[in-house]
Design an enzyme around this catalytic site. Structure first.
Site, PDB file in Angstrom:
ATOM      1  N   TYR A  26       0.330  -2.982 -21.500  1.00  0.00           N
ATOM      2  CA  TYR A  26       0.907  -3.519 -20.274  1.00  0.00           C
ATOM      3  C   TYR A  26       0.012  -3.263 -19.063  1.00  0.00           C
ATOM      4  O   TYR A  26       0.038  -4.042 -18.103  1.00  0.00           O
ATOM      5  CB  TYR A  26       2.320  -2.972 -20.055  1.00  0.00           C
ATOM      6  CG  TYR A  26       3.328  -3.808 -20.803  1.00  0.00           C
ATOM      7  CD1 TYR A  26       3.935  -4.901 -20.192  1.00  0.00           C
ATOM      8  CD2 TYR A  26       3.623  -3.554 -22.136  1.00  0.00           C
ATOM      9  CE1 TYR A  26       4.828  -5.700 -20.884  1.00  0.00           C
ATOM     10  CE2 TYR A  26       4.504  -4.349 -22.839  1.00  0.00           C
ATOM     11  CZ  TYR A  26       5.108  -5.425 -22.208  1.00  0.00           C
ATOM     12  OH  TYR A  26       5.970  -6.224 -22.903  1.00  0.00           O
ATOM     13  N   HIS A  61       0.858  -1.183   0.000  1.00  0.00           N
ATOM     14  CA  HIS A  61       0.000   0.000   0.000  1.00  0.00           C
ATOM     15  C   HIS A  61       0.893   1.231   0.000  1.00  0.00           C
ATOM     16  O   HIS A  61       1.839   1.317   0.782  1.00  0.00           O
ATOM     17  CB  HIS A  61      -0.901   0.014   1.229  1.00  0.00           C
ATOM     18  CG  HIS A  61      -1.588   1.335   1.460  1.00  0.00           C
ATOM     19  ND1 HIS A  61      -2.433   1.907   0.531  1.00  0.00           N
ATOM     20  CD2 HIS A  61      -1.525   2.200   2.499  1.00  0.00           C
ATOM     21  CE1 HIS A  61      -2.879   3.053   1.001  1.00  0.00           C
ATOM     22  NE2 HIS A  61      -2.343   3.255   2.188  1.00  0.00           N
ATOM     23  N   HIS A 120       0.933   5.804  -1.011  1.00  0.00           N
ATOM     24  CA  HIS A 120       0.154   7.011  -1.262  1.00  0.00           C
ATOM     25  C   HIS A 120       0.640   7.638  -2.573  1.00  0.00           C
ATOM     26  O   HIS A 120       0.908   8.836  -2.640  1.00  0.00           O
ATOM     27  CB  HIS A 120       0.287   7.999  -0.102  1.00  0.00           C
ATOM     28  CG  HIS A 120      -0.230   7.485   1.195  1.00  0.00           C
ATOM     29  ND1 HIS A 120      -0.246   8.246   2.346  1.00  0.00           N
ATOM     30  CD2 HIS A 120      -0.756   6.278   1.550  1.00  0.00           C
ATOM     31  CE1 HIS A 120      -0.757   7.532   3.353  1.00  0.00           C
ATOM     32  NE2 HIS A 120      -1.073   6.339   2.890  1.00  0.00           N
TER      33      HIS A 120
END
Length: 216
Positions: A119, A92, A94
């Site tokens: 892609y 994860h 930002h």
């Protein structure tokens, strides 16, 4: 094996940080351990300066058994692993262009960006938007698990979701593969914000399915 996974988490974290895919103490990485349980980066840790020995280790029930205090997103990571048995690593971040995309307006709630490059179609696939909740809100884990299940029921597995105003969660077999998904997703968001190109045609996407097994 655990030592190698610890080192790989730190290597991928440093690589993402050095290239600007994460900043400050934003973001977290976890891996599923072969014997059960997980490793996850500590809360408020900078992914650019991780210490392998200080990574948090938790058992299969989510109880911490070692290392610094686990990231507050642990519940979300564990739900992703439970929803997708093929997931071996969750990342994860930002990421700047992806967060900017949610502020400007995503393409759709089911696909935050259109299929504009081959892609992206082959390496990432569909990426749904998860409505805004505060960082660490346990309700997000439920929403993400529901999205994984609904796409799987429709015959298409997903490898990422986008948390509104916060950033992407991407997963794959291991850290290098999950990082590649996240990077391709961020670069596609950047292209979309810059150029707003037309999506690939249905025929072009069908060709990617036929030749490369693209799951779109």
């Amino acid at each position: 094996m655990t030592a190698a996974l610890r080192d790989e988490i730190c290597r991928v974290g440093a690589s993402l940080f050095q290239r600007g895919y994460v900043h400050a103490s934003a973001g977290n990485i976890s891996v599923r351990l072969p014997a059960g349980g997980f490793l996850i980066t500590p809360t408020d840790a900078c992914l650019g300066t991780l210490d392998p020995a200080r990574l948090a280790e938790v058992d299969a029930q989510g109880t911490q058994t070692g290392g610094d205090r686990a990231s507050k997103t642990l519940a979300l990571h564990r739900r992703i692993y439970a929803a997708d048995p093929d997931a071996g690593c969750v990342i994860h971040t930002h990421a700047t262009h992806l967060v900017a995309l949610t502020l400007a307006g995503v393409w759709s709630a089911e696909d935050i960006v259109p299929p504009i490059t081959p892609y992206y179609v082959m390496k990432v696939g569909h990426v749904p938007l998860i409505a805004y909740h505060r960082p660490g809100d346990p309700r997000v884990a439920d929403l993400v698990a529901q999205r994984i299940a609904s796409f799987r029921a429709a015959g298409t597995a997903i490898r990422a979701v986008m948390l509104d105003r916060l950033g992407p969660c991407a997963w794959h077999r291991g850290p290098a593969e999950a990082s590649a998904v996240l990077e391709e997703l961020e670069e596609t968001a950047k292209l979309w914000l810059m150029a707003k190109p037309a999506p690939l045609t249905d025929g072009q996407i069908a060709e990617l399915r036929e030749n490369f097994g693209a799951a779109w």
